[in-house]
Design a protein around this motif. Structure first.
Motif, short mmCIF file in Angstrom:
data_model
loop_
_atom_site.label_atom_id
_atom_site.label_comp_id
_atom_site.label_asym_id
_atom_site.label_seq_id
_atom_site.Cartn_x
_atom_site.Cartn_y
_atom_site.Cartn_z
N LEU A 105 -6.10 30.69 -7.49
CA LEU A 105 -6.91 29.64 -8.11
C LEU A 105 -7.67 28.88 -7.02
CD1 LEU A 105 -4.23 28.34 -10.64
CD2 LEU A 105 -6.01 30.07 -11.02
N HIS A 106 -8.65 29.54 -6.42
CA HIS A 106 -9.39 28.97 -5.29
C HIS A 106 -10.13 27.69 -5.65
CE1 HIS A 106 -8.42 32.37 -2.83
NE2 HIS A 106 -8.95 33.22 -3.70
N MET A 107 -10.40 27.48 -6.93
CA MET A 107 -11.16 26.30 -7.34
C MET A 107 -10.30 25.02 -7.36
SD MET A 107 -9.67 27.89 -10.00
CE MET A 107 -10.69 29.24 -10.47
N ILE A 108 -8.99 25.16 -7.13
CA ILE A 108 -8.08 24.01 -7.16
C ILE A 108 -7.57 23.75 -5.74
CG2 ILE A 108 -6.00 23.04 -8.19
CD1 ILE A 108 -8.12 23.81 -10.26
N ASP A 109 -7.71 22.51 -5.27
CA ASP A 109 -7.28 22.14 -3.92
C ASP A 109 -5.76 22.06 -3.82
OD1 ASP A 109 -9.91 21.88 -3.05
OD2 ASP A 109 -9.99 19.75 -3.58
N ASN A 110 -5.25 22.23 -2.62
CA ASN A 110 -3.82 22.07 -2.34
C ASN A 110 -3.37 20.66 -2.72
OD1 ASN A 110 -3.97 24.61 -1.19
ND2 ASN A 110 -3.78 23.89 0.91
#
Length: 141
Positions: free
Chosen positions: A73-78
């Protein structure tokens, strides 16, 4: 028609403005309830048709996008989400390791985490994100 949430879901509504990730949002009914409760919601679903329904329902009040939950889910930040909801979606995934790793990555560590295996099981602490899932593979099997 407005969906009716069970007592546990109502009790889990954010009391302060929280960031919520709704995995497998479908037509956006849980997303809608979370927004009404004051949450900032990012809702994801694999189906373009369901995302279109959710976008119409939300009318810009939540960020809704197409995403394959079997992929990162690259669109969600850590560490950016206070709550992760996965209602009736995990059983569609053949491998849970990837999505559980992503939940670990995006869920804020300082908050309580719970896992619910099915509607009959009590909610109990576990080492990964806050999930509401349909019956699926049991940890004790």
């Amino acid at each position: 028609m407005r969906p009716v949430l069970g007592g546990e879901a109502r009790a889990r509504r954010p009391r302060v403005r929280r960031r919520v990730l709704d995995l497998g949002c479908a037509a956006g009914h849980l997303t809608h309830e979370l927004v009404l409760a004051g949450a900032d919601v990012i809702a994801l679903d694999k189906s373009e048709r369901m995302v279109a329904h959710a976008r119409r329902l939300m009318n810009g009040r939540a960020h809704v996008e197409v995403a394959d939950l079997s992929e990162p889910l690259h669109m969600i930040d850590n560490d950016s989400m206070d709550l992760v909801a996965a209602s009736l979606v995990l059983h569609y995934l053949s491998d849970w390791q990837g999505i559980i790793s992503e939940i670990h990555r995006v869920h804020r560590r300082e908050l309580e985490r719970r896992w619910r295996r099915d509607d009959r099981a009590p909610v109990a602490p576990a080492p990964f994100g806050c999930l509401h899932a349909a019956p699926g593979p049991r940890a004790d099997h």
